[in-house]
Design an enzyme around this catalytic site. Structure first.
Site, PDB file in Angstrom:
ATOM      1  N   ASP A 101     -10.667  -0.244   9.527  1.00  0.00           N
ATOM      2  CA  ASP A 101     -10.012   0.062   8.242  1.00  0.00           C
ATOM      3  C   ASP A 101     -10.895   0.996   7.413  1.00  0.00           C
ATOM      4  O   ASP A 101     -10.429   2.050   6.970  1.00  0.00           O
ATOM      5  CB  ASP A 101      -9.647  -1.218   7.484  1.00  0.00           C
ATOM      6  CG  ASP A 101      -9.001  -0.896   6.144  1.00  0.00           C
ATOM      7  OD1 ASP A 101      -7.834  -0.478   6.119  1.00  0.00           O
ATOM      8  OD2 ASP A 101      -9.692  -1.022   5.108  1.00  0.00           O
ATOM      9  N   SER A 137       6.859  -4.842  -5.619  1.00  0.00           N
ATOM     10  CA  SER A 137       5.802  -5.702  -5.107  1.00  0.00           C
ATOM     11  C   SER A 137       6.301  -7.125  -5.196  1.00  0.00           C
ATOM     12  O   SER A 137       7.007  -7.470  -6.145  1.00  0.00           O
ATOM     13  CB  SER A 137       4.546  -5.515  -5.974  1.00  0.00           C
ATOM     14  OG  SER A 137       3.381  -5.701  -5.228  1.00  0.00           O
ATOM     15  N   ARG A 138       5.949  -7.947  -4.192  1.00  0.00           N
ATOM     16  CA  ARG A 138       6.508  -9.303  -4.152  1.00  0.00           C
ATOM     17  C   ARG A 138       5.976 -10.178  -5.278  1.00  0.00           C
ATOM     18  O   ARG A 138       6.696 -11.010  -5.820  1.00  0.00           O
ATOM     19  CB  ARG A 138       6.181  -9.964  -2.803  1.00  0.00           C
ATOM     20  CG  ARG A 138       6.762  -9.232  -1.611  1.00  0.00           C
ATOM     21  CD  ARG A 138       6.103  -9.697  -0.345  1.00  0.00           C
ATOM     22  NE  ARG A 138       4.644  -9.628  -0.456  1.00  0.00           N
ATOM     23  CZ  ARG A 138       3.788 -10.106   0.425  1.00  0.00           C
ATOM     24  NH1 ARG A 138       4.237 -10.695   1.510  1.00  0.00           N
ATOM     25  NH2 ARG A 138       2.486  -9.996   0.235  1.00  0.00           N
ATOM     26  N   LYS A 160      -3.639   5.408   3.864  1.00  0.00           N
ATOM     27  CA  LYS A 160      -4.235   5.319   5.180  1.00  0.00           C
ATOM     28  C   LYS A 160      -4.413   3.853   5.587  1.00  0.00           C
ATOM     29  O   LYS A 160      -4.621   3.028   4.711  1.00  0.00           O
ATOM     30  CB  LYS A 160      -5.557   6.072   5.264  1.00  0.00           C
ATOM     31  CG  LYS A 160      -6.610   5.692   4.215  1.00  0.00           C
ATOM     32  CD  LYS A 160      -7.366   4.416   4.182  1.00  0.00           C
ATOM     33  CE  LYS A 160      -7.828   3.640   5.322  1.00  0.00           C
ATOM     34  NZ  LYS A 160      -8.744   2.518   4.860  1.00  0.00           N
ATOM     35  N   ILE A 176      -5.739  -1.159  -3.997  1.00  0.00           N
ATOM     36  CA  ILE A 176      -5.826   0.312  -4.030  1.00  0.00           C
ATOM     37  C   ILE A 176      -4.811   0.908  -5.010  1.00  0.00           C
ATOM     38  O   ILE A 176      -5.085   1.932  -5.651  1.00  0.00           O
ATOM     39  CB  ILE A 176      -5.698   0.933  -2.616  1.00  0.00           C
ATOM     40  CG1 ILE A 176      -6.211   2.365  -2.622  1.00  0.00           C
ATOM     41  CG2 ILE A 176      -4.274   0.867  -2.074  1.00  0.00           C
ATOM     42  CD1 ILE A 176      -7.651   2.532  -3.026  1.00  0.00           C
TER      43      ILE A 176
HETATM   44  P1  NAP Z   1      -4.167  -5.503  -0.715  1.00  0.00           P
HETATM   45  O1  NAP Z   1      -4.592  -5.486  -2.150  1.00  0.00           O
HETATM   46  O2  NAP Z   1      -4.518  -6.696   0.116  1.00  0.00           O
HETATM   47  O3  NAP Z   1      -2.602  -5.273  -0.548  1.00  0.00           O
HETATM   48  C1  NAP Z   1      -1.829  -4.455  -1.366  1.00  0.00           C
HETATM   49  C2  NAP Z   1      -0.557  -5.171  -1.771  1.00  0.00           C
HETATM   50  O4  NAP Z   1       0.389  -5.080  -0.718  1.00  0.00           O
HETATM   51  C3  NAP Z   1      -0.717  -6.668  -1.993  1.00  0.00           C
HETATM   52  O5  NAP Z   1      -1.226  -6.963  -3.267  1.00  0.00           O
HETATM   53  C4  NAP Z   1       0.679  -7.190  -1.792  1.00  0.00           C
HETATM   54  O6  NAP Z   1       1.385  -7.179  -3.022  1.00  0.00           O
HETATM   55  C5  NAP Z   1       1.309  -6.182  -0.830  1.00  0.00           C
HETATM   56  N1  NAP Z   1       1.467  -6.805   0.494  1.00  0.00           N
HETATM   57  C6  NAP Z   1       0.541  -7.475   1.193  1.00  0.00           C
HETATM   58  N2  NAP Z   1       1.064  -7.927   2.351  1.00  0.00           N
HETATM   59  C7  NAP Z   1       2.350  -7.553   2.350  1.00  0.00           C
HETATM   60  C8  NAP Z   1       3.413  -7.752   3.240  1.00  0.00           C
HETATM   61  N3  NAP Z   1       3.247  -8.436   4.384  1.00  0.00           N
HETATM   62  N4  NAP Z   1       4.609  -7.221   2.948  1.00  0.00           N
HETATM   63  C9  NAP Z   1       4.794  -6.517   1.804  1.00  0.00           C
HETATM   64  N5  NAP Z   1       3.816  -6.328   0.896  1.00  0.00           N
HETATM   65  C10 NAP Z   1       2.608  -6.831   1.172  1.00  0.00           C
HETATM   66  O7  NAP Z   1      -4.736  -4.236   0.063  1.00  0.00           O
HETATM   67  P2  NAP Z   1      -5.409  -2.888  -0.470  1.00  0.00           P
HETATM   68  O8  NAP Z   1      -6.872  -3.056  -0.438  1.00  0.00           O
HETATM   69  O9  NAP Z   1      -4.727  -2.424  -1.691  1.00  0.00           O
HETATM   70  O10 NAP Z   1      -5.052  -1.949   0.781  1.00  0.00           O
HETATM   71  C11 NAP Z   1      -3.737  -1.469   1.004  1.00  0.00           C
HETATM   72  C12 NAP Z   1      -3.830  -0.209   1.845  1.00  0.00           C
HETATM   73  O11 NAP Z   1      -4.648   0.728   1.149  1.00  0.00           O
HETATM   74  C13 NAP Z   1      -4.503  -0.436   3.204  1.00  0.00           C
HETATM   75  O12 NAP Z   1      -3.856   0.316   4.184  1.00  0.00           O
HETATM   76  C14 NAP Z   1      -5.923   0.060   2.986  1.00  0.00           C
HETATM   77  O13 NAP Z   1      -6.507   0.575   4.185  1.00  0.00           O
HETATM   78  C15 NAP Z   1      -5.695   1.182   1.983  1.00  0.00           C
HETATM   79  N6  NAP Z   1      -6.871   1.478   1.175  1.00  0.00           N
HETATM   80  C16 NAP Z   1      -7.563   0.479   0.540  1.00  0.00           C
HETATM   81  C17 NAP Z   1      -8.716   0.777  -0.185  1.00  0.00           C
HETATM   82  C18 NAP Z   1      -9.501  -0.286  -0.919  1.00  0.00           C
HETATM   83  O14 NAP Z   1     -10.579   0.026  -1.466  1.00  0.00           O
HETATM   84  N7  NAP Z   1      -9.041  -1.522  -1.009  1.00  0.00           N
HETATM   85  C19 NAP Z   1      -9.158   2.101  -0.264  1.00  0.00           C
HETATM   86  C20 NAP Z   1      -8.390   3.102   0.351  1.00  0.00           C
HETATM   87  C21 NAP Z   1      -7.267   2.768   1.063  1.00  0.00           C
HETATM   88  P3  NAP Z   1       2.563  -8.273  -3.270  1.00  0.00           P
HETATM   89  O15 NAP Z   1       2.055  -9.589  -2.777  1.00  0.00           O
HETATM   90  O16 NAP Z   1       2.786  -8.227  -4.757  1.00  0.00           O
HETATM   91  O17 NAP Z   1       3.729  -7.780  -2.464  1.00  0.00           O
END
Ligand code: NAP
Length: 312
Positions: A172, A37-38, A91, A15
């Protein structure tokens, strides 16, 4: 617009790259100066492995935008608020309602802005729908039906956190529908019953059905399903005395009593950052936990049905 605020994005994943970074590049109210970011980094800004390193090295930072999964939202937000930074939460705003309420208290005590963003509320159909439903013309609301169905393998490939406690599972995406419903209805909504369908190898549901009631007595029913495809369905139908309001494609299309409404350009995340900026300028916060509370109530009262393993 008044000040330009120095901002950092935390959690560079799907996101952040799809929406936050492009929205910030086109935003005059914020200057992106750093990311944390890690495993990822962003070109052209300073990068840190985690939020503690970011906060220690960037005392001039004004605000952070938290884009990691919800299980780490509270710890990251707490660190930022304790450092006196304004905070925007993706969110869902936390893994529990109590976390979010605690953060709101801390933000008030520190004089910081806390913005629990709900991106679906910024979809272009939402405010016209809200205005019509509140008008005399619409009359009474008779029923609400939400259908939020998509293919989890298409929309969440390889994401493990969604299946872990606090990851919400099918809620989610489902919480996006609840954020719209709680915004556009002129009544509060209470959960009466829920069914959660949980694969034998996951902690969170792959499907859910919610039976709610609006305070005017209208039934509000929601069906969320991650086993749907290939075309996703993100629709809300609201029957009123004056006919049906239908919101489709997650709030990109709207029809009222059979007439398609002409909506403006879609600009969800640009609008969210404008709202965050306005909240900072007016020294206020926006923390509406109602969508998360309905999800928490579904986990609290829902009947759980085990289904076949997802095979993650
Ligand atoms: P994601 O790509 O799986 O995670 C985002 C980043 O967070 C990961 O690349 C990781 O980066 C970091 N992360 C993951 N686990 C972690 C941990 N335990 N501690 C610290 N950092 C961590 O997820 P996403 O789809 O972007 O979603 C993230 C949020 O945005 C969620 O709450 C989701 O509901 C919301 N969202 C997502 C979308 C969508 O389309 N995907 C749309 C709207 C809202 P590093 O490994 O580099 O730390």
């Amino acid at each position: 617009m008044k000040g330009v605020h120095k901002l950092a994005v935390v959690g560079i994943g799907k996101i952040a790259r799809d929406q936050h970074l492009p929205a910030l590049a086109a935003q005059s109210g914020f200057e992106l100066v750093a990311c944390a970011s890690r495993n990822a980094s962003v070109e052209g800004v300073r990068n840190y492995p985690d939020i503690d390193a970011l906060l220690a090295a960037e005392p001039a930072l004004d605000a952070v935008s938290l884009c990691a999964p919800p299980q780490v939202r509270y710890t990251q937000a707490l660190a930022a608020l304790e450092a006196g930074k304004h905070v925007m939460l993706e969110k869902p705003p936390g893994a529990s309602v109590s976390e979010v309420e605690a953060l709101h208290d801390i933000a008030r005590a520190r004089g910081c802005t806390l913005f629990a963003s709900w991106h679906s509320r910024a979809a272009s159909a939402v405010e016209p729908a809200r205005a019509w439903l509140a008008s005399k013309e619409a009359g009474a609301i008779r029923s609400v039906e939400v259908r939020w169905r998509e293919d989890v393998r298409c929309w969440h490939p390889g994401q493990q956190w969604i299946w872990e406690p606090g990851g919400l599972g099918v809620f989610d995406p489902g919480i996006n529908a609840l954020s719209i419903v709680t915004r556009i209805l002129p009544h509060e909504v209470a959960l009466r019953a829920a069914t959660l369908t949980v694969p034998s190898d996951t902690s969170t549901p792959i499907a859910a059905e919610l039976d709610c009631i609006a305070t005017n007595g209208a039934p509000v029913r929601a069906v969320f399903d991650w086993r749907h495809g290939p075309v996703e369905e993100w629709d809300i139908d609201i029957d009123t005395d004056a006919g049906r309001l239908s919101m489709c494609e997650g709030g990109k299309r709207l029809s009222i009593a059979g007439k398609e409404i002409d909506l403006g350009r879609e600009r969800e995340y640009a609008a969210l950052y404008e709202q965050f900026h306005a909240l900072i300028e007016t020294k206020s916060s926006d923390v509406d936990v109602r969508p998360l509370r309905l999800v928490a109530d579904a986990f609290l009262t829902g009947r759980r049905i085990e289904t076949e393993a997802f095979g993650r």
